[in-house]
Design a protein around this motif. Structure first.
Motif, mmCIF file in Angstrom:
data_model
loop_
_atom_site.group_PDB
_atom_site.id
_atom_site.type_symbol
_atom_site.label_atom_id
_atom_site.label_comp_id
_atom_site.label_asym_id
_atom_site.label_seq_id
_atom_site.Cartn_x
_atom_site.Cartn_y
_atom_site.Cartn_z
ATOM 1 N N GLU A 105 12.175 -2.596 6.756
ATOM 2 C CA GLU A 105 13.338 -1.936 6.158
ATOM 3 C C GLU A 105 13.888 -2.740 4.987
ATOM 4 N N GLN A 106 13.986 -4.040 5.152
ATOM 5 C CA GLN A 106 14.514 -4.876 4.069
ATOM 6 C C GLN A 106 13.611 -4.833 2.840
ATOM 7 N N THR A 107 12.308 -4.803 3.076
ATOM 8 C CA THR A 107 11.368 -4.711 1.953
ATOM 9 C C THR A 107 11.549 -3.395 1.209
ATOM 10 N N ASN A 108 11.662 -2.301 1.950
ATOM 11 C CA ASN A 108 11.886 -1.003 1.314
ATOM 12 C C ASN A 108 13.169 -1.000 0.492
ATOM 13 N N GLN A 109 14.210 -1.592 1.030
ATOM 14 C CA GLN A 109 15.480 -1.621 0.305
ATOM 15 C C GLN A 109 15.397 -2.483 -0.961
ATOM 16 N N GLN A 110 14.629 -3.552 -0.906
ATOM 17 C CA GLN A 110 14.422 -4.377 -2.099
ATOM 18 C C GLN A 110 13.694 -3.583 -3.185
ATOM 19 N N LEU A 111 12.673 -2.828 -2.788
ATOM 20 C CA LEU A 111 11.942 -2.007 -3.754
ATOM 21 C C LEU A 111 12.864 -0.945 -4.354
ATOM 22 N N LEU A 112 13.697 -0.334 -3.507
ATOM 23 C CA LEU A 112 14.600 0.707 -3.985
ATOM 24 C C LEU A 112 15.659 0.131 -4.924
ATOM 25 N N GLN A 113 16.205 -1.016 -4.592
ATOM 26 C CA GLN A 113 17.220 -1.633 -5.454
ATOM 27 C C GLN A 113 16.650 -1.954 -6.833
ATOM 28 N N ALA A 114 15.399 -2.410 -6.863
ATOM 29 C CA ALA A 114 14.762 -2.691 -8.153
ATOM 30 C C ALA A 114 14.614 -1.406 -8.961
ATOM 31 N N TYR A 115 14.282 -0.327 -8.292
ATOM 32 C CA TYR A 115 14.137 0.966 -8.970
ATOM 33 C C TYR A 115 15.483 1.482 -9.473
ATOM 34 N N GLN A 116 16.506 1.355 -8.648
ATOM 35 C CA GLN A 116 17.822 1.879 -9.006
ATOM 36 C C GLN A 116 18.502 1.071 -10.109
ATOM 37 N N ALA A 117 17.966 -0.080 -10.428
ATOM 38 C CA ALA A 117 18.542 -0.881 -11.509
ATOM 39 C C ALA A 117 18.491 -0.133 -12.839
ATOM 40 N N ASP A 118 17.448 0.699 -13.036
ATOM 41 C CA ASP A 118 17.287 1.434 -14.290
ATOM 42 C C ASP A 118 17.123 2.935 -14.100
ATOM 43 N N HIS A 119 17.225 3.409 -12.864
ATOM 44 C CA HIS A 119 17.021 4.835 -12.576
ATOM 45 C C HIS A 119 18.106 5.319 -11.624
ATOM 46 N N HIS A 120 18.318 6.616 -11.642
ATOM 47 C CA HIS A 120 19.322 7.233 -10.770
ATOM 48 C C HIS A 120 18.674 8.417 -10.043
ATOM 49 N N PRO A 121 17.916 8.127 -8.978
ATOM 50 C CA PRO A 121 17.208 9.200 -8.275
ATOM 51 C C PRO A 121 18.170 10.188 -7.630
ATOM 52 N N ASP A 122 17.682 11.415 -7.491
ATOM 53 C CA ASP A 122 18.490 12.486 -6.911
ATOM 54 C C ASP A 122 18.277 12.644 -5.411
ATOM 55 N N GLY A 123 17.265 11.988 -4.869
ATOM 56 C CA GLY A 123 17.022 12.138 -3.444
ATOM 57 C C GLY A 123 15.724 11.502 -3.014
ATOM 58 N N GLU A 124 15.388 11.739 -1.751
ATOM 59 C CA GLU A 124 14.257 11.067 -1.112
ATOM 60 C C GLU A 124 13.503 12.037 -0.212
ATOM 61 N N ILE A 125 12.196 11.964 -0.222
ATOM 62 C CA ILE A 125 11.380 12.615 0.808
ATOM 63 C C ILE A 125 11.339 11.667 1.991
ATOM 64 N N ILE A 126 11.873 12.083 3.121
ATOM 65 C CA ILE A 126 11.967 11.190 4.273
ATOM 66 C C ILE A 126 10.940 11.499 5.351
ATOM 67 N N PHE A 127 10.243 12.632 5.241
ATOM 68 C CA PHE A 127 9.210 12.988 6.218
ATOM 69 C C PHE A 127 8.284 13.997 5.570
ATOM 70 N N LEU A 128 6.997 13.726 5.588
ATOM 71 C CA LEU A 128 6.005 14.688 5.114
ATOM 72 C C LEU A 128 4.750 14.486 5.950
ATOM 73 N N ALA A 129 4.418 15.485 6.740
ATOM 74 C CA ALA A 129 3.256 15.376 7.621
ATOM 75 C C ALA A 129 2.615 16.741 7.803
ATOM 76 N N ALA A 130 1.297 16.733 7.916
ATOM 77 C CA ALA A 130 0.538 17.958 8.169
ATOM 78 C C ALA A 130 -0.222 17.812 9.478
ATOM 79 N N LYS A 131 -0.619 18.922 10.018
ATOM 80 C CA LYS A 131 -1.369 18.921 11.280
ATOM 81 C C LYS A 131 -2.662 18.136 11.099
ATOM 82 N N PRO A 132 -2.857 17.065 11.877
ATOM 83 C CA PRO A 132 -4.081 16.266 11.732
ATOM 84 C C PRO A 132 -5.335 17.087 12.022
#
Length: 202
Positions: A105-132
């Motif tokens: 989780e901390q790693t993901n937040q570090q990546l996101l903070q780096a992105y948000q330094a110069d970008h303003h995203p409108d949202g997130e895909i939090i789940f995407l899965a298809a029938k295996p």
């Protein structure tokens, strides 16, 4: 023919299995009971955050699901019972994953903070899965196309890792903004992986 329909609550368990198999939870949890609990936790946490719930059906069978959280939109679904499952999943993470869930989780937040330094995203895909192992092709693309139709022009991001089929996103116009090598310590096993942040303007 694939169709978009409201997600039927009777299909929740099917969606949980999509996550368990497609996201290779067996790499972290060898105990079947623990995988089922963690799968419920993962799914219900995403479902209770989602402002867009996009379910793909083939005839009457659920074959894919996309959950997204878009800024400024209301959540579609809230359940106290499911929030209890999420709390149980948090306990499971602390018990079985020790500090590994924090590292992830901390790693993901570090990546996101780096992105948000110069970008303003409108949202997130939090789940995407298809029938295996489905014989139906193009389920993931079908779901992404529907999200694009609903949210065209918005900038979104998602977290994934090297245990998932991240190449799917690369082939559909997502850009890998950043990645980081991490190691999870689970049940005395050392599991190396790459955490990644992908972004796209729909």
């Amino acid at each position: 023919m694939l169709t978009i329909r409201p997600l039927n609550p009777s299909d929740y368990q099917e969606a949980i299995q999509f996550a368990i198999e497609g996201m290779q939870f067996d790499q972290y949890l060898t105990n079947r009971w623990a995988r089922q609990i963690y799968g419920r936790y993962f799914f219900y946490e995403a479902l209770n955050q989602a402002t867009q719930v996009i379910a793909a059906y083939y005839n009457t069978q659920l074959v894919g699901l996309l959950l997204a959280r878009i800024n400024g939109e209301k959540t579609v679904h809230q359940s106290r019972w499911q929030q209890g499952i999420v709390r149980s999943g948090n306990w499971l993470s602390r018990t079985f994953f020790a500090n590994s869930s924090d590292v992830y989780e901390q790693t993901n937040q570090q990546l996101l903070q780096a992105y948000q330094a110069d970008h303003h995203p409108d949202g997130e895909i939090i789940f995407l899965a298809a029938k295996p192992n489905s014989r139906i092709k193009g389920i993931g693309t079908f779901l992404l196309d529907e999200l694009t139709r609903r949210e065209k022009g918005k900038e979104i991001y998602l977290f994934t890792d090297s245990f998932c089929t991240y190449q799917f996103y690369e082939h559909r116009g997502f850009k890998r903004f950043a990645s980081k090598e991490i190691t999870l310590s689970i049940n005395k096993r050392q599991i190396p992986m790459t955490a990644m942040l992908f972004v796209k303007k729909l």
